[in-house]
Design an enzyme around this catalytic site. Structure first.
Site, PDB file in Angstrom:
ATOM      1  N   HIS A   1     -81.733 -48.374 -53.412  1.00 17.23           N
ATOM      2  CA  HIS A   1     -82.200 -47.220 -54.189  1.00 17.23           C
ATOM      3  C   HIS A   1     -82.306 -47.613 -55.663  1.00 17.23           C
ATOM      4  CE1 HIS A   1     -81.336 -43.926 -51.163  1.00 17.23           C
ATOM      5  NE2 HIS A   1     -80.518 -44.846 -50.695  1.00 17.23           N
TER       6      HIS A   1
ATOM      7  N   ASP B   1     -89.169 -42.423 -52.868  1.00 16.38           N
ATOM      8  CA  ASP B   1     -88.385 -41.690 -51.885  1.00 16.38           C
ATOM      9  C   ASP B   1     -89.043 -40.336 -51.605  1.00 16.38           C
ATOM     10  OD1 ASP B   1     -85.115 -41.945 -50.969  1.00 16.38           O
ATOM     11  OD2 ASP B   1     -86.077 -39.982 -50.780  1.00 16.38           O
TER      12      ASP B   1
ATOM     13  N   HIS C   1     -82.043 -50.742 -47.606  1.00 13.74           N
ATOM     14  CA  HIS C   1     -82.890 -50.317 -48.720  1.00 13.74           C
ATOM     15  C   HIS C   1     -82.045 -50.176 -49.973  1.00 13.74           C
ATOM     16  CE1 HIS C   1     -81.554 -46.887 -46.323  1.00 13.74           C
ATOM     17  NE2 HIS C   1     -81.428 -46.223 -47.454  1.00 13.74           N
TER      18      HIS C   1
ATOM     19  N   GLY D   1     -72.986 -42.609 -46.308  1.00 11.03           N
ATOM     20  CA  GLY D   1     -74.115 -41.699 -46.155  1.00 11.03           C
ATOM     21  C   GLY D   1     -75.421 -42.373 -45.799  1.00 11.03           C
ATOM     22  N   GLN D   2     -75.355 -43.610 -45.275  1.00 11.71           N
ATOM     23  CA  GLN D   2     -76.608 -44.261 -44.865  1.00 11.71           C
ATOM     24  C   GLN D   2     -77.266 -43.450 -43.756  1.00 11.71           C
ATOM     25  OE1 GLN D   2     -76.293 -48.404 -43.647  1.00 11.71           O
ATOM     26  NE2 GLN D   2     -78.521 -48.618 -43.490  1.00 11.71           N
TER      27      GLN D   2
HETATM   28  P1  5GP Z   1     -79.845 -43.576 -47.213  1.00 14.60           P
HETATM   29  O1  5GP Z   1     -79.223 -42.215 -47.103  1.00 14.60           O
HETATM   30  O2  5GP Z   1     -80.005 -44.221 -45.862  1.00 14.60           O
HETATM   31  O3  5GP Z   1     -79.192 -44.458 -48.232  1.00 14.60           O
HETATM   32  O4  5GP Z   1     -81.291 -43.318 -47.824  1.00 14.60           O
HETATM   33  C1  5GP Z   1     -82.402 -43.028 -47.033  1.00 14.60           C
HETATM   34  C2  5GP Z   1     -83.454 -42.514 -47.967  1.00 14.60           C
HETATM   35  O5  5GP Z   1     -84.695 -42.593 -47.312  1.00 14.60           O
HETATM   36  C3  5GP Z   1     -83.231 -41.059 -48.374  1.00 14.60           C
HETATM   37  O6  5GP Z   1     -83.157 -40.970 -49.794  1.00 14.60           O
HETATM   38  C4  5GP Z   1     -84.463 -40.353 -47.817  1.00 14.60           C
HETATM   39  O7  5GP Z   1     -84.924 -39.322 -48.660  1.00 14.60           O
HETATM   40  C5  5GP Z   1     -85.461 -41.472 -47.670  1.00 14.60           C
HETATM   41  N1  5GP Z   1     -86.423 -41.307 -46.592  1.00 14.60           N
HETATM   42  C6  5GP Z   1     -86.162 -40.959 -45.319  1.00 14.60           C
HETATM   43  N2  5GP Z   1     -87.298 -40.900 -44.589  1.00 14.60           N
HETATM   44  C7  5GP Z   1     -88.292 -41.231 -45.463  1.00 14.60           C
HETATM   45  C8  5GP Z   1     -89.703 -41.339 -45.318  1.00 14.60           C
HETATM   46  O8  5GP Z   1     -90.276 -41.120 -44.246  1.00 14.60           O
HETATM   47  N3  5GP Z   1     -90.417 -41.693 -46.416  1.00 14.60           N
HETATM   48  C9  5GP Z   1     -89.830 -41.940 -47.626  1.00 14.60           C
HETATM   49  N4  5GP Z   1     -90.613 -42.267 -48.644  1.00 14.60           N
HETATM   50  N5  5GP Z   1     -88.486 -41.838 -47.795  1.00 14.60           N
HETATM   51  C10 5GP Z   1     -87.749 -41.487 -46.738  1.00 14.60           C
END
Ligand code: 5GP
Ligand code: ZN
Length: 114
Positions: A102, A30, A100, A93-94
């Protein structure tokens, strides 16, 4: 999906810090880690949210978790413990709309989650 950042990673247009990959799944660190180990496991195929998964995706979902297990072993956190989670839609919070998983570990996790 042309404008999906995780699709760009899956197809090689953008190269993240990859820790595991196979024909269906990619796992990478991440960008904004919330724990010493914070890896995202994605299907190579675009699926927007958990809500869009169907019965035919059962094997793929299993592969996401098997990849998470591989990552945890490789990171040395399998025995200590780690957390896997998928945020679905706004209230969870997506922020990236390509499914994905985590994988978080390397520190004590709190419960209930925020
Ligand atoms: P969500 O909030 O959708 O569950 O998680 C999205 C995750 O993607 C976040 O933890 C954020 O830091 C990560 N993320 C967003 N853009 C990028 C990126 O360009 N590269 C990487 N490696 N992680 C990303
Ligand atoms: Zn995508």
């Amino acid at each position: 999906m042309d404008d999906c950042i995780f699709c760009k990673m899956a197809n090689g247009e953008i190269r993240p810090d990859v820790v595991y990959e196979d024909d269906q799944v990619l796992a990478f660190r991440d960008l904004n880690p919330q724990a010493p180990t914070h890896v995202l496991v994605i299907p190579r195929r675009h699926i927007g949210t958990l809500n869009e998964l169907g019965p035919s995706d059962a094997e793929l979902v299993g592969r996401l978790f098997l990849a998470a297990r591989e990552v945890a072993q490789a990171e040395g956190i399998a025995e200590r413990g780690y957390r896997t989670l998928i945020n679905c839609n706004a209230e969870a919070g997506q922020s990236v709309f390509h499914v994905h998983l985590h994988v978080l570990g390397g520190r004590r996790m709190h419960w209930p989650p925020g």
